[in-house]
Design a protein around this motif. Structure first.
Motif, PDB file in Angstrom:
ATOM      1  N   PHE A  28       1.496 -14.011   4.193  1.00  0.00           N
ATOM      2  CA  PHE A  28       1.059 -12.613   4.191  1.00  0.00           C
ATOM      3  C   PHE A  28       1.410 -11.931   2.873  1.00  0.00           C
ATOM      4  CE2 PHE A  28       1.351  -8.053   5.110  1.00  0.00           C
ATOM      5  CZ  PHE A  28       0.061  -7.848   5.569  1.00  0.00           C
ATOM      6  N   VAL A  29       2.554 -12.249   2.312  1.00  0.00           N
ATOM      7  CA  VAL A  29       2.933 -11.681   1.008  1.00  0.00           C
ATOM      8  C   VAL A  29       1.863 -11.999  -0.028  1.00  0.00           C
ATOM      9  CG1 VAL A  29       4.573 -11.844  -0.903  1.00  0.00           C
ATOM     10  CG2 VAL A  29       5.412 -11.624   1.440  1.00  0.00           C
ATOM     11  N   SER A  30       1.314 -13.220   0.032  1.00  0.00           N
ATOM     12  CA  SER A  30       0.252 -13.626  -0.898  1.00  0.00           C
ATOM     13  C   SER A  30      -0.992 -12.762  -0.709  1.00  0.00           C
ATOM     14  CB  SER A  30      -0.080 -15.101  -0.676  1.00  0.00           C
ATOM     15  OG  SER A  30      -1.169 -15.476  -1.483  1.00  0.00           O
ATOM     16  N   VAL A  31      -1.347 -12.494   0.555  1.00  0.00           N
ATOM     17  CA  VAL A  31      -2.513 -11.658   0.836  1.00  0.00           C
ATOM     18  C   VAL A  31      -2.267 -10.228   0.350  1.00  0.00           C
ATOM     19  CG1 VAL A  31      -3.923 -10.626   2.672  1.00  0.00           C
ATOM     20  CG2 VAL A  31      -3.264 -13.036   2.806  1.00  0.00           C
ATOM     21  N   LEU A  32      -1.087  -9.688   0.627  1.00  0.00           N
ATOM     22  CA  LEU A  32      -0.772  -8.323   0.234  1.00  0.00           C
ATOM     23  C   LEU A  32      -0.765  -8.180  -1.291  1.00  0.00           C
ATOM     24  CD1 LEU A  32      -0.147  -5.604   1.533  1.00  0.00           C
ATOM     25  CD2 LEU A  32       2.290  -6.146   1.356  1.00  0.00           C
ATOM     26  N   LYS A  33      -0.261  -9.181  -1.980  1.00  0.00           N
ATOM     27  CA  LYS A  33      -0.273  -9.156  -3.449  1.00  0.00           C
ATOM     28  C   LYS A  33      -1.711  -9.112  -3.959  1.00  0.00           C
ATOM     29  CE  LYS A  33       1.423 -11.633  -7.518  1.00  0.00           C
ATOM     30  NZ  LYS A  33       2.210 -12.798  -8.012  1.00  0.00           N
ATOM     31  N   VAL A  35      -4.360  -7.990  -2.310  1.00  0.00           N
ATOM     32  CA  VAL A  35      -4.912  -6.686  -1.945  1.00  0.00           C
ATOM     33  C   VAL A  35      -4.435  -5.602  -2.915  1.00  0.00           C
ATOM     34  CG1 VAL A  35      -4.674  -4.842  -0.220  1.00  0.00           C
ATOM     35  CG2 VAL A  35      -5.343  -7.146   0.495  1.00  0.00           C
ATOM     36  N   ASN A  36      -3.165  -5.611  -3.249  1.00  0.00           N
ATOM     37  CA  ASN A  36      -2.610  -4.577  -4.132  1.00  0.00           C
ATOM     38  C   ASN A  36      -3.298  -4.569  -5.496  1.00  0.00           C
ATOM     39  OD1 ASN A  36      -0.814  -3.744  -2.179  1.00  0.00           O
ATOM     40  ND2 ASN A  36       0.928  -4.885  -2.990  1.00  0.00           N
ATOM     41  N   GLU A  37      -3.587  -5.751  -6.017  1.00  0.00           N
ATOM     42  CA  GLU A  37      -4.250  -5.839  -7.323  1.00  0.00           C
ATOM     43  C   GLU A  37      -5.710  -5.408  -7.233  1.00  0.00           C
ATOM     44  OE1 GLU A  37      -2.938  -6.350 -10.379  1.00  0.00           O
ATOM     45  OE2 GLU A  37      -1.085  -6.140  -9.235  1.00  0.00           O
ATOM     46  N   LYS A  38      -6.390  -5.829  -6.184  1.00  0.00           N
ATOM     47  CA  LYS A  38      -7.808  -5.489  -6.037  1.00  0.00           C
ATOM     48  C   LYS A  38      -8.007  -3.999  -5.777  1.00  0.00           C
ATOM     49  CE  LYS A  38      -8.697 -10.044  -4.050  1.00  0.00           C
ATOM     50  NZ  LYS A  38      -8.845 -10.750  -2.760  1.00  0.00           N
ATOM     51  N   LEU A  39      -7.086  -3.396  -5.009  1.00  0.00           N
ATOM     52  CA  LEU A  39      -7.194  -1.962  -4.746  1.00  0.00           C
ATOM     53  C   LEU A  39      -7.165  -1.159  -6.037  1.00  0.00           C
ATOM     54  CD1 LEU A  39      -4.962  -1.401  -1.569  1.00  0.00           C
ATOM     55  CD2 LEU A  39      -7.402  -0.893  -1.760  1.00  0.00           C
ATOM     56  N   LYS A  40      -6.347  -1.570  -6.982  1.00  0.00           N
ATOM     57  CA  LYS A  40      -6.260  -0.846  -8.257  1.00  0.00           C
ATOM     58  C   LYS A  40      -7.614  -0.845  -8.964  1.00  0.00           C
ATOM     59  CE  LYS A  40      -2.360  -2.886  -9.829  1.00  0.00           C
ATOM     60  NZ  LYS A  40      -1.183  -3.106 -10.696  1.00  0.00           N
ATOM     61  N   LYS A  41      -8.325  -1.960  -8.892  1.00  0.00           N
ATOM     62  CA  LYS A  41      -9.639  -2.040  -9.548  1.00  0.00           C
ATOM     63  C   LYS A  41     -10.645  -1.124  -8.864  1.00  0.00           C
ATOM     64  CE  LYS A  41      -8.866  -6.835 -10.999  1.00  0.00           C
ATOM     65  NZ  LYS A  41      -9.293  -8.253 -10.812  1.00  0.00           N
ATOM     66  N   VAL A  42     -10.618  -1.096  -7.539  1.00  0.00           N
ATOM     67  CA  VAL A  42     -11.562  -0.256  -6.803  1.00  0.00           C
ATOM     68  C   VAL A  42     -11.218   1.226  -6.959  1.00  0.00           C
ATOM     69  CG1 VAL A  42     -12.425   0.307  -4.493  1.00  0.00           C
ATOM     70  CG2 VAL A  42     -12.135  -2.082  -5.166  1.00  0.00           C
ATOM     71  N   PHE A  43      -9.922   1.553  -7.014  1.00  0.00           N
ATOM     72  CA  PHE A  43      -9.486   2.938  -7.193  1.00  0.00           C
ATOM     73  C   PHE A  43      -9.601   3.394  -8.649  1.00  0.00           C
ATOM     74  CE2 PHE A  43      -8.133   2.677  -2.943  1.00  0.00           C
ATOM     75  CZ  PHE A  43      -7.630   3.895  -2.512  1.00  0.00           C
ATOM     76  N   GLY A  44      -9.864   2.488  -9.563  1.00  0.00           N
ATOM     77  CA  GLY A  44      -9.996   2.849 -10.978  1.00  0.00           C
ATOM     78  C   GLY A  44      -8.695   3.277 -11.605  1.00  0.00           C
ATOM     79  N   THR A  45      -7.616   2.544 -11.287  1.00  0.00           N
ATOM     80  CA  THR A  45      -6.303   2.932 -11.797  1.00  0.00           C
ATOM     81  C   THR A  45      -5.448   1.711 -12.085  1.00  0.00           C
ATOM     82  OG1 THR A  45      -4.326   4.254 -11.304  1.00  0.00           O
ATOM     83  CG2 THR A  45      -5.338   3.109  -9.450  1.00  0.00           C
ATOM     84  N   ASN A  46      -4.494   1.889 -12.977  1.00  0.00           N
ATOM     85  CA  ASN A  46      -3.465   0.871 -13.206  1.00  0.00           C
ATOM     86  C   ASN A  46      -2.197   1.199 -12.433  1.00  0.00           C
ATOM     87  OD1 ASN A  46      -4.884  -0.833 -15.089  1.00  0.00           O
ATOM     88  ND2 ASN A  46      -4.641   0.787 -16.628  1.00  0.00           N
ATOM     89  N   ASN A  47      -2.221   2.316 -11.710  1.00  0.00           N
ATOM     90  CA  ASN A  47      -1.049   2.754 -10.952  1.00  0.00           C
ATOM     91  C   ASN A  47      -0.969   2.042  -9.601  1.00  0.00           C
ATOM     92  OD1 ASN A  47      -0.463   4.683 -12.974  1.00  0.00           O
ATOM     93  ND2 ASN A  47      -1.914   6.123 -12.060  1.00  0.00           N
ATOM     94  N   PRO A  48       0.211   1.997  -9.001  1.00  0.00           N
ATOM     95  CA  PRO A  48       0.333   1.395  -7.669  1.00  0.00           C
ATOM     96  C   PRO A  48      -0.543   2.121  -6.652  1.00  0.00           C
ATOM     97  CG  PRO A  48       2.501   1.986  -8.567  1.00  0.00           C
ATOM     98  CD  PRO A  48       1.485   2.534  -9.496  1.00  0.00           C
TER      99      PRO A  48
END
Length: 374
Positions: A28-33, A35-48
């Protein structure tokens, strides 16, 4: 065709139906990692971008309790039900809301916000929606960011409905916090709330004294740094999120925005071809809000489409109840969905006594799509 919950792709449903895994495992940690990176691309940010097991309203509440203290001042841009919600949450926590009441159907004026910031030098935050779902308006966040970023205040944007449909360049535009939800353009069931946090906003966390436990961003960011969550996450929804983010990134964020713009423009052109009038002056690409003809029951349009045509749209809210209907073109949707919705609308309007030339709306939508395919 409602502005949320939106339809979920079959492959994502299957992913969420897979065998449950424990949330404190390497798998699950692998999946969450991921997701966290992909969310930044969709949100248009380098922030968490932190993920909560809540609706978008939970993330809205988190965007107040983590950055403000009792007695702080915040400017609330209210141009619909969801802009007003920020003010309601502020009231619940003893934050002084300086309300900028935008006429419903209009976008906010950044110059007015600049004036409010000048008159109230102690303002800690400015709250706005990207797409105001209740009216179908999109606000000019780029202009707001240009103004707020020059002050000591932070800009917090509710992009729950607008994310992936209306352009949002968070870092480039100076947006400090973006609030999101799973059941709109991210094409998942309800149950996940998201919040991006800029370095400027993170400094506000240290001085905030409002009560918080589950929505404690300090704890969330600490866990985020280890690709973990402080509390039990919504495992199946996050598995589905991983899958849907792959779909969005495969299409491309810009291409996803362009698809929503194409569907929105065709829908707007189709309803105007039927002699109907749009409600918003600056329409969002997430949902088209249409004025109900004076001799028609607005609630009947929504009910007949749902019960007889199998098409779910939305009616008006609050002061717009019965006065508008809203056709979304948000998330897992294509040209044929739009054409079907317009065809269903023509049938229902005819049954309710509205006079128009059959096929005008459908024909206009097809014409728009044919032009865009050249």
């Amino acid at each position: 065709m409602s502005p949320g919950p939106t339809r979920v792709a079959e492959e994502v449903l299957l992913k969420m139906a897979d065998t449950i895994i424990h949330h404190r495992t390497p798998q699950f940690v692998s999946v969450l990692k991921s997701v966290n990176e992909k969310l930044k691309k969709v949100f248009g940010t380098n922030n968490p971008v932190c993920t909560f097991a809540s609706s978008g309203t939970g993330a809205m509440e988190a965007s107040i309790v983590n950055f403000l203290s009792k007695g702080d001042k915040a400017i609330i841009i209210r141009g619909g039900k969801f802009g007003e919600r920020f003010g309601e949450i502020c009231l619940a926590y003893g934050v002084e809301a300086i309300n900028y009441d935008v006429p419903w159907g209009e976008g906010c004026n950044a110059t007015v916000v600049a004036g409010l910031l000048e008159k109230n030098p102690g303002v800690k935050a400015v709250y706005s929606t990207l797409a105001e779902t209740s009216t179908g308006v999109v606000n000019d966040i780029k202009q707001l960011g240009a103004i707020v970023s020059k002050t000591g205040a932070i800009l917090i944007v509710d992009a729950i409905s607008g994310l992936t449909a209306d352009e949002m360049k968070a870092d480039e535009w100076g947006v400090d916090v973006i609030v999101g939800g799973s059941q709109k353009g991210l094409m998942l069931p309800p149950g996940l709330g998201f919040m991006s946090v800029s370095p400027k906003a993170q400094k506000f966390i240290e001085t905030s004294n409002l009560p918080k436990f589950y929505f404690n961003l300090k704890e969330a960011l600490k866990a985020y740094a280890k690709d973990d969550t402080p509390w039990t996450p919504a495992v199946s929804l996050i598995m589905g999120l991983d899958s849907i983010l792959d779909m969005i990134l495969k299409e491309g964020v810009d291409a996803t925005l362009a698809r929503h713009a194409k569907l929105a423009e065709a829908t707007r052109s189709a309803v105007k071809a039927l002699g109907l009038e749009l409600y918003p002056k600056s329409p969002s690409n997430a949902v088209t809000t249409v004025k109900v003809p004076s001799n028609i029951d607005g609630a009947a349009i929504v009910k007949k489409l749902r019960d007889e045509q199998g098409i779910t749209i939305a009616g008006g809210q609050d002061v717009l109840t019965g006065k508008v209907f809203r056709i979304a073109h948000l998330g897992y949707m294509d040209e044929y969905d739009t054409i079907s919705a317009i065809a269903g609308l023509e049938i229902v309007l005819s049954q309710l006594g509205y006079k128009f030339e059959f096929g005008k709306g459908v024909g206009k939508a097809i014409e728009m799509f044919a032009k865009s395919a050249k």
